[in-house]
Motif scaffolding. Structure first.
Motif, PDB file in Angstrom:
ATOM      1  N   ARG A 686      58.398  -4.424  19.141  1.00 42.20           N
ATOM      2  CA  ARG A 686      57.408  -4.198  18.072  1.00 42.20           C
ATOM      3  C   ARG A 686      57.741  -2.931  17.267  1.00 42.20           C
ATOM      4  O   ARG A 686      57.534  -2.889  16.069  1.00 42.20           O
ATOM      5  N   ARG A 687      58.239  -1.936  17.974  1.00 45.62           N
ATOM      6  CA  ARG A 687      58.612  -0.702  17.266  1.00 45.62           C
ATOM      7  C   ARG A 687      59.685  -0.966  16.217  1.00 45.62           C
ATOM      8  O   ARG A 687      59.608  -0.466  15.100  1.00 45.62           O
ATOM      9  N   VAL A 688      60.678  -1.760  16.583  1.00 48.94           N
ATOM     10  CA  VAL A 688      61.755  -2.067  15.629  1.00 48.94           C
ATOM     11  C   VAL A 688      61.175  -2.813  14.419  1.00 48.94           C
ATOM     12  O   VAL A 688      61.465  -2.503  13.266  1.00 48.94           O
ATOM     13  N   THR A 689      60.318  -3.772  14.701  1.00 52.97           N
ATOM     14  CA  THR A 689      59.689  -4.564  13.638  1.00 52.97           C
ATOM     15  C   THR A 689      58.884  -3.663  12.695  1.00 52.97           C
ATOM     16  O   THR A 689      59.013  -3.742  11.471  1.00 52.97           O
ATOM     17  N   HIS A 690      58.086  -2.806  13.295  1.00 54.42           N
ATOM     18  CA  HIS A 690      57.181  -2.010  12.462  1.00 54.42           C
ATOM     19  C   HIS A 690      57.881  -0.874  11.743  1.00 54.42           C
ATOM     20  O   HIS A 690      57.434  -0.452  10.675  1.00 54.42           O
ATOM     21  N   ARG A 691      58.980  -0.420  12.320  1.00 49.94           N
ATOM     22  CA  ARG A 691      59.758   0.575  11.573  1.00 49.94           C
ATOM     23  C   ARG A 691      60.330  -0.048  10.309  1.00 49.94           C
ATOM     24  O   ARG A 691      60.354   0.565   9.257  1.00 49.94           O
ATOM     25  N   LEU A 692      60.752  -1.308  10.393  1.00 41.58           N
ATOM     26  CA  LEU A 692      61.255  -1.991   9.204  1.00 41.58           C
ATOM     27  C   LEU A 692      60.137  -2.160   8.171  1.00 41.58           C
ATOM     28  O   LEU A 692      60.315  -1.884   6.984  1.00 41.58           O
ATOM     29  N   LEU A 693      58.960  -2.588   8.665  1.00 37.83           N
ATOM     30  CA  LEU A 693      57.827  -2.756   7.741  1.00 37.83           C
ATOM     31  C   LEU A 693      57.489  -1.440   7.055  1.00 37.83           C
ATOM     32  O   LEU A 693      57.132  -1.408   5.880  1.00 37.83           O
ATOM     33  N   ALA A 694      57.605  -0.350   7.798  1.00 39.43           N
ATOM     34  CA  ALA A 694      57.231   0.955   7.247  1.00 39.43           C
ATOM     35  C   ALA A 694      58.288   1.493   6.289  1.00 39.43           C
ATOM     36  O   ALA A 694      57.950   2.092   5.267  1.00 39.43           O
ATOM     37  N   ASP A 695      59.554   1.256   6.606  1.00 38.90           N
ATOM     38  CA  ASP A 695      60.627   1.879   5.815  1.00 38.90           C
ATOM     39  C   ASP A 695      61.071   1.053   4.611  1.00 38.90           C
ATOM     40  O   ASP A 695      61.525   1.609   3.608  1.00 38.90           O
ATOM     41  N   ALA A 696      60.994  -0.273   4.724  1.00 39.44           N
ATOM     42  CA  ALA A 696      61.573  -1.125   3.676  1.00 39.44           C
ATOM     43  C   ALA A 696      60.995  -0.846   2.276  1.00 39.44           C
ATOM     44  O   ALA A 696      61.761  -0.801   1.307  1.00 39.44           O
ATOM     45  N   VAL A 740      58.206 -11.348  10.569  1.00 36.07           N
ATOM     46  CA  VAL A 740      58.519 -10.234   9.668  1.00 36.07           C
ATOM     47  C   VAL A 740      59.934 -10.395   9.105  1.00 36.07           C
ATOM     48  O   VAL A 740      60.185 -10.122   7.926  1.00 36.07           O
ATOM     49  N   THR A 741      60.838 -10.875   9.956  1.00 35.12           N
ATOM     50  CA  THR A 741      62.196 -11.141   9.460  1.00 35.12           C
ATOM     51  C   THR A 741      62.138 -12.122   8.288  1.00 35.12           C
ATOM     52  O   THR A 741      62.750 -11.889   7.237  1.00 35.12           O
ATOM     53  N   ALA A 742      61.390 -13.196   8.444  1.00 31.27           N
ATOM     54  CA  ALA A 742      61.301 -14.197   7.367  1.00 31.27           C
ATOM     55  C   ALA A 742      60.749 -13.559   6.096  1.00 31.27           C
ATOM     56  O   ALA A 742      61.271 -13.768   4.995  1.00 31.27           O
ATOM     57  N   MET A 743      59.694 -12.756   6.267  1.00 30.80           N
ATOM     58  CA  MET A 743      59.046 -12.175   5.093  1.00 30.80           C
ATOM     59  C   MET A 743      59.987 -11.214   4.347  1.00 30.80           C
ATOM     60  O   MET A 743      60.079 -11.257   3.126  1.00 30.80           O
ATOM     61  N   VAL A 744      60.700 -10.378   5.089  1.00 30.51           N
ATOM     62  CA  VAL A 744      61.587  -9.410   4.426  1.00 30.51           C
ATOM     63  C   VAL A 744      62.884 -10.092   3.968  1.00 30.51           C
ATOM     64  O   VAL A 744      63.428  -9.784   2.913  1.00 30.51           O
ATOM     65  N   TRP A 757      60.114 -19.726   7.973  1.00 26.62           N
ATOM     66  CA  TRP A 757      58.648 -19.706   7.875  1.00 26.62           C
ATOM     67  C   TRP A 757      58.060 -21.067   8.259  1.00 26.62           C
ATOM     68  O   TRP A 757      57.054 -21.154   8.965  1.00 26.62           O
ATOM     69  N   GLU A 758      58.738 -22.102   7.848  1.00 27.34           N
ATOM     70  CA  GLU A 758      58.294 -23.448   8.179  1.00 27.34           C
ATOM     71  C   GLU A 758      58.487 -23.718   9.677  1.00 27.34           C
ATOM     72  O   GLU A 758      57.591 -24.242  10.345  1.00 27.34           O
ATOM     73  N   VAL A 769      53.810 -14.492   0.560  1.00 23.78           N
ATOM     74  CA  VAL A 769      53.062 -13.907   1.682  1.00 23.78           C
ATOM     75  C   VAL A 769      52.900 -12.393   1.483  1.00 23.78           C
ATOM     76  O   VAL A 769      53.857 -11.713   1.141  1.00 23.78           O
ATOM     77  N   PRO A 770      51.685 -11.867   1.685  1.00 29.03           N
ATOM     78  CA  PRO A 770      51.490 -10.417   1.520  1.00 29.03           C
ATOM     79  C   PRO A 770      52.280  -9.623   2.563  1.00 29.03           C
ATOM     80  O   PRO A 770      52.435 -10.069   3.696  1.00 29.03           O
TER      81      PRO A 770
END
Ligand code: ANZ
Length: 844
Positions: A686-696, A740-744, A757-758, A769-770
């Motif tokens: 989760r940390r890896v995922t959320h760091r991407l969400l935060a930094d991207a 999150v990978t799909a979204m980014v 996503w499908e 997607v937001p």
């Protein structure tokens, strides 16, 4: 590759996008904040090439990003479809340029769709459509009404082979860019736009763009506009009633003027020569013919030997009555300042070179050895402020050949003596104004914009020429003046526009008198078309106005503009000018069209520019066929920073393909359903995922797209590891990471992202997607304890971030006081670092 049918995935999503059109900008009732994203529109010269692949990828990344961020995004596409290549292709094949143009446009449209670009397809425009160019004509009329469009006779670049006018930028080292013929100057009457009226604003407003436009582009525009401040000074000429004015940035040096130079191709030179003796006239004529074959660049080159002809006439220096011999020389340009200069060889290098070539007098009026407070002296000074071992005579320009251009104090200059250069300039101007012999003045390098072209494939200039010699605009309600059919017209360049030979088309009626009139046969420079197209996208089908001012208020200026640096001056300067003119007409409420600008690098191969003739072309369509759009997009985005050139050798489509397959497999391996509770997921993934969400977001806003791709790869790898050897495929963190990978990934590989996503159980479109917000509690850095050994003994423990790299860990270990003490003065001969846990130093 990897068990996925790449081709089928691409085809499937392209069909769905075409059907549902999900990337249309929202309408007036859409309350989301707006972003206008634009890539410079393409010229339909064939199919898309790698340069396009790069350019439209970047704008698409940004457009997709802002959609995820909750913005109403406008990302339109159109074609800059008038212009020479179409006409040349038509001439070669004996066909209508229309056919060639529109079939290329169709091909490019299909390629954009195949490339997965999220355009708003409802706003497509082509500048060669009468529905578009009608508004170029409307714009022309508005400029004409304000005196901003006018006709004048002046020397233009002329290619004697192609029988046509060339723009300055089409002249390369004095030769025609297309056929190589020596370009000459020819006097022609042409239409101009008075961009010079806006020179100050175009220059001053660049300050607003600092930090938002590339510094290089800002500097190029500054140089192109080229503002100089100084004075206009009037000189009497012996035997001539009218005075002659010169522009000088150094009115302080007027006492040092020793001769006078006029541009050989100026009216003044011709007049002066005409009144001189027969042999002067002859020599002048010979010289003029030679000069007319030279380009402006050649003439301004400082390293070529100075040439000129003495006209045997004299100007009178207004401050001291000196007789200044008048020369015609090519280093003075006819269309800068007043086409004449007072020559001050002691303080101007070009004048000095000329004086030395023709043995003319050199008179020093600035003592550059004298100390000036505030300026950095070029010469070493002793305690009393006197230069060490230098005498002004040592610096005598007549002997050294080096003009004294630096700071200093005035000498030999009457009332100015003793003043510093800067004060002397001010005083000199005051004195000139007081005595009525001159005045403060400024000058620009910028020239008015020559917009007439003797071409077929462009916007007809909407003006009529009456039999009694008047020029009458075609009234608005008679616009557009449509191009006639090309059939039956000889499009080959022959010095005059092919439209003049369209016998029926040229016949018109003077709207004021009802008398017969002839249409202006020239067409407009295609840079007119592109100077306002970004406004037309806002209401592209509106038949009642060029653009809606209301839509302009809500959407414009463009928030993000991207294109090649080759447009650093012309297109961008023209668009800035037209925007300011529209602002003055009250039609837009902003004065700069593009709030931020990015220049992407080029795609090159083996360090060289790609070209058909060099045989090193990587063909866009071939790459699409071989690897799919997503792999090409990811590979390009990953290849390096946006502004850098990307060598095709460093663009790994196969690597990208593998990465995309890995991402898809991750999605397939997820076994939980969408109803999982994220918080129950494995914390380290989760940390890896959320760091991407935060930094991207900030990375995308800084256009560090390659870094975002690298971070996505890291996330996919971490997810794979969690599935295979960690939390397992049912862990909520695995699903979260995949989502999150799909979204980014949508920014870079939208087909693959939609497919993921499908697979993950959602309805289309992931593109809408937001953005998920990062969980702050997961961003707090995890720390671990690292052990530092010196010669096998534990000497210290350090609390360090779990993600610390080896270099940083070693640095911290060496700085730790306990380690410093343990080492004493022994030298470390070996350091073994295993981040984040161990550092081991060995000494001698
Ligand atoms: C006397 C003088 C003395 C000048 C001196 C310079 C140094 P920028 O800065 O580029 O605007 N000049 C004026 N009109 C010209 C023309 N049509 N073609 C070539 N040169 C021209 O340069 C302005 C200076 O360029 C002017 O100032 C003039 O030379 C020259 F120590 O006047 B000066």
């Amino acid at each position: 590759a990897g068990g996925f049918d790449t081709h089928a995935i691409h085809a499937k999503w392209q069909a769905l996008w075409a059907e549902k059109d999900p990337f249309r900008a929202g309408g007036d009732d859409d309350t989301r904040p707006r972003k206008y994203i634009l890539a410079m529109f393409p010229y339909p010269s064939g199919d898309l090439h790698m340069g396009h692949a790069e350019n439209y990828l970047y704008s698409d990344i940004v457009a997709r990003f802002w959609r995820h961020r909750g913005y109403n995004v406008l990302n339109p596409i159109g074609w800059d479809s008038f212009g020479l290549p179409a006409e040349n292709a038509a001439i070669k094949r004996g066909v209508d340029p229309r056919g060639w143009t529109y079939s290329n446009i169709d091909q490019q449209k299909a390629s954009f769709r195949a490339y997965g670009v999220s355009f708003d397809w409802s706003r497509v425009l082509h500048t060669s459509d009468p529905e578009y160019y009608r508004w170029n004509q409307w714009l022309f009329q508005r400029l004409y009404e304000r005196g901003l469009a006018y006709r004048k006779e002046s020397p233009v670049n002329w290619c004697p082979n192609d029988q046509t006018v060339l723009a300055n930028e089409q002249v390369v080292d004095g030769h025609c860019e297309r056929c190589g013929a020596l370009v000459v100057k020819k006097k022609l009457t042409q239409w101009y736009f008075r961009i010079t009226d806006y020179a100050d604003r175009l220059l001053d407003d660049l300050n607003q763009l600092e930090g938002f436009w590339p510094q290089k582009v800002i500097q190029m525009q500054r140089n192109w506009i080229g503002r100089s401040v100084g004075a206009d000074i009037d000189f009497e000429i012996e035997g001539r009633a009218e005075k002659v004015t010169v522009f000088s940035t150094r009115p302080d040096t007027l006492h040092g003027a020793t001769f006078f130079v006029v541009a050989p191709d100026s009216d003044l030179a011709a007049e002066l020569a005409a009144e001189a003796g027969a042999d002067v006239r002859l020599r002048f004529q010979d010289y003029l013919e030679r000069v007319q074959r030279e380009s402006e660049i050649e003439r301004q080159a400082t390293d070529r030997p100075k040439t000129g002809v003495f006209l045997e006439r004299y100007a009178i220096n207004p401050v001291n009555g000196d007789r200044l011999p008048i020369w015609a020389a090519d280093y003075v340009l006819a269309d800068y300042g007043h086409g004449a200069v007072m020559a001050v060889p002691a303080h101007d290098q070009r004048d000095l070179d000329f004086a030395r070539a023709f043995d003319l007098r050199v008179k020093v009026v600035v003592d550059t050895t004298a100390p000036i407070t505030g300026a950095i002296p070029v010469i070493e000074l002793d305690e009393d402020g006197v230069p060490v071992g230098v005498d002004l005579e040592d610096l005598n320009p007549a002997r050294t050949g080096i003009a004294l251009v630096g700071e200093g104090r005035m000498i030999n200059s009457g009332p100015l003596d003793g003043l510093s250069k800067r004060n002397a300039i001010t005083r000199a101007i005051e004195e000139l104004e007081r005595s009525g012999r001159g005045r403060a003045a400024k000058n620009f390098r910028l020239r008015d914009w020559l917009i007439s072209r003797q071409r077929f494939w462009g916007t007809p200039i909407p003006m009529l020429h009456t039999e009694d010699g008047r020029i009458v605009p075609v009234p608005d309600d008679q616009l557009p003046v449509r191009l006639p059919e090309a059939e039956g017209l000889d499009l080959k360049p022959k010095g005059a526009s092919p439209l003049g030979a369209a016998t029926e088309w040229v016949q018109a009626t003077d709207p004021e008198t009802g008398e017969p009139a002839l249409r202006d046969p020239d067409t407009m420079d295609t840079f007119v078309d592109s100077s306002w197209y970004f406004l037309r996208f806002l209401s592209p089908t509106d038949a009642s106005e060029a653009f809606s001012s209301r839509a302009a208020d809500t959407w414009a200026p463009v928030d993000f503009y991207i294109g090649g640096v080759e447009h650093a001056i012309l297109h961008l300067l023209y668009a800035r000018f037209i925007t300011k003119a529209l602002y003055d007409m009250g039609l837009v409420d902003f004065t700069e069209p593009f709030s931020s600008l990015i220049n992407q690098g080029m795609v090159i191969l083996g360090g060289a520019k790609m070209s058909k003739s060099k045989g090193n072309l990587v063909v866009f369509q071939d790459e699409l066929d071989a690897h799919g759009a997503d792999a090409l997009r990811v590979a390009l985005a990953f290849a390096g920073p946006v502004e850098d050139d990307k060598d095709w050798n460093d663009v790994s489509t196969t690597g990208a393909q593998k990465f995309l397959s890995r991402a898809l497999r991750v999605a397939q391996d997820v076994t939980s359903d969408p109803a999982v509770v994220w918080a129950e997921g494995d914390a380290s993934l989760r940390r890896v995922t959320h760091r991407l969400l935060a930094d991207a977001p900030s990375l995308v806003e800084q256009t560090k797209f390659n870094v975002v791709v690298a971070r996505l790869m890291e996330l996919v790898n971490a997810t794979r590891k969690a599935i295979d050897t960690g939390a397992g495929p049912a862990d909520p963190a695995v699903r979260e990471a995949a989502e999150v990978t799909a979204m980014v990934l949508d920014l870079f590989a939208p087909h693959t992202a939609e497919e993921m996503w499908e697979i993950l159980g959602y309805e289309p479109f992931v593109g809408l997607v937001p953005w998920r917000s990062a969980d702050q509690t997961l961003l707090i850095e995890e720390t671990v304890t690292a052990v530092v050994q010196v010669d096998g003994k534990v000497r210290a423990t350090l609390d360090v971030p779990a993600r610390i790299d080896e270099k940083e860990l070693e640095r911290r270990a060496r700085e730790d006081q306990r380690v410093v003490r343990a080492l004493g003065d022994r030298e470390v001969v070996r350091a073994v670092v295993r981040a984040p846990k161990v550092v081991s130093f060995s000494t001698k």
